[in-house]
Design a protein around this motif. Structure first.
Motif, mmCIF file in Angstrom:
data_model
loop_
_atom_site.group_PDB
_atom_site.id
_atom_site.type_symbol
_atom_site.label_atom_id
_atom_site.label_comp_id
_atom_site.label_asym_id
_atom_site.label_seq_id
_atom_site.Cartn_x
_atom_site.Cartn_y
_atom_site.Cartn_z
ATOM 1 N N THR A 27 25.939 23.990 73.450
ATOM 2 C CA THR A 27 25.093 22.795 73.560
ATOM 3 C C THR A 27 24.910 22.395 75.022
ATOM 4 O OG1 THR A 27 25.794 22.043 71.387
ATOM 5 C CG2 THR A 27 24.838 20.391 72.837
ATOM 6 N N LYS A 30 22.468 24.765 76.681
ATOM 7 C CA LYS A 30 21.086 24.541 76.237
ATOM 8 C C LYS A 30 20.524 23.227 76.782
ATOM 9 C CE LYS A 30 19.854 25.743 72.133
ATOM 10 N NZ LYS A 30 19.744 26.012 70.703
ATOM 11 N N TRP A 34 17.178 22.980 79.193
ATOM 12 C CA TRP A 34 15.977 22.164 78.949
ATOM 13 C C TRP A 34 15.777 21.132 80.049
ATOM 14 C CZ3 TRP A 34 12.809 24.602 76.291
ATOM 15 C CH2 TRP A 34 13.170 25.322 75.168
ATOM 16 N N SER A 103 21.892 24.626 67.885
ATOM 17 C CA SER A 103 20.438 24.482 67.810
ATOM 18 C C SER A 103 20.043 23.121 67.269
ATOM 19 C CB SER A 103 19.844 25.599 66.958
ATOM 20 O OG SER A 103 20.043 26.833 67.606
ATOM 21 N N ALA A 106 20.890 20.625 70.246
ATOM 22 C CA ALA A 106 20.220 20.751 71.534
ATOM 23 C C ALA A 106 18.717 21.004 71.475
ATOM 24 C CB ALA A 106 20.876 21.856 72.357
ATOM 25 N N SER A 107 18.186 21.491 70.374
ATOM 26 C CA SER A 107 16.757 21.829 70.340
ATOM 27 C C SER A 107 15.816 20.640 70.542
ATOM 28 C CB SER A 107 16.421 22.571 69.049
ATOM 29 O OG SER A 107 17.008 23.853 69.109
ATOM 30 N N SER A 110 14.055 20.055 73.878
ATOM 31 C CA SER A 110 12.870 20.799 74.305
ATOM 32 C C SER A 110 11.587 19.975 74.157
ATOM 33 C CB SER A 110 12.736 22.092 73.500
ATOM 34 O OG SER A 110 12.429 21.812 72.142
ATOM 35 N N TRP A 139 5.727 27.406 76.790
ATOM 36 C CA TRP A 139 6.700 26.603 76.056
ATOM 37 C C TRP A 139 7.222 27.368 74.841
ATOM 38 C CZ3 TRP A 139 7.259 24.736 71.123
ATOM 39 C CH2 TRP A 139 8.344 23.859 70.930
ATOM 40 N N PHE A 143 11.028 28.182 74.292
ATOM 41 C CA PHE A 143 11.696 27.712 73.080
ATOM 42 C C PHE A 143 12.454 28.863 72.423
ATOM 43 C CE2 PHE A 143 12.015 26.533 68.605
ATOM 44 C CZ PHE A 143 12.604 25.283 68.714
ATOM 45 N N GLY A 146 15.603 29.408 74.374
ATOM 46 C CA GLY A 146 16.579 28.358 74.108
ATOM 47 C C GLY A 146 17.118 28.355 72.697
ATOM 48 N N PHE A 147 16.293 28.692 71.737
ATOM 49 C CA PHE A 147 16.681 28.612 70.328
ATOM 50 C C PHE A 147 17.373 29.883 69.845
ATOM 51 C CE2 PHE A 147 15.937 28.305 65.720
ATOM 52 C CZ PHE A 147 16.319 26.993 65.499
#
Length: 165
Positions: A27, A30, A34, A103, A106-107, A110, A139, A143, A146-147
């Motif tokens: 986390t 991530k 972001w 995810s 932290a998602s 984004s 993006w 994403f 990051g994901f």
């Protein structure tokens, strides 16, 4: 003579604290990823006196460098052993935890970057018309990093289980 240094002590076996450590590490990586990307995208128009098309190669290059740094950080953190919580070994539970829990937490970070890229996609266009789709595709790619890639690199960099059945 027996080595009495702290390094000679056996590490504790993974427990709930270990999974919390796993989620915390992924986390943190991530969220920092972001935040860095968002700051870069907010700063670029102030640093470069260019339109969206002129700034895009810089956005792409800086996003790539930031992504590589986050992936390297994830790989390194996966192998760090915490003296109190123990080490994290690769297994179904840890891989699933790396993807799912981190995810979910932290998602949402984004979303500010998505809003910035959406605004960039409209710069210099007719009102309400997107004419810079490359910013939105950037993006989407970020994403995915990051994901999927950051937790994936973390999960697969974890040491394999050494337990014998």
């Amino acid at each position: 003579m027996v080595d009495q240094s702290p390094a000679a002590e056996p590490l504790p076996r993974p427990r709930q604290k270990t999974l919390a450590l796993l989620v915390g590490r992924v986390t943190t990586i991530k969220l920092a990823y972001w935040a860095a990307l968002t700051i870069i995208e907010l700063a670029l128009p102030r640093i470069l006196d260019r339109d969206v098309t002129g700034r895009f190669p810089f956005s792409l290059a800086l996003a790539a460098v930031t992504s590589l740094a986050a992936l390297a950080w994830a790989a390194a953190q996966a192998r760090v052993i915490d003296r109190r919580a123990g080490g994290i070994e690769r297994g179904v539970a840890t891989v699933a935890t790396a993807f799912v829990a981190a995810s979910v937490v932290a998602s949402p970070a984004s979303i500010p970057l998505l809003l910035i890229e959406r605004a960039r996609s409209l710069e210099g266009c007719s009102p309400g018309v997107t004419c810079h789709f490359e910013t939105l595709w950037l993006w989407v790619g970020l994403f995915a990093v990051g994901f999927v890639l950051i937790p994936g690199v973390f999960a697969f960099a974890l040491p394999r289980s050494t337990r014998v059945a």
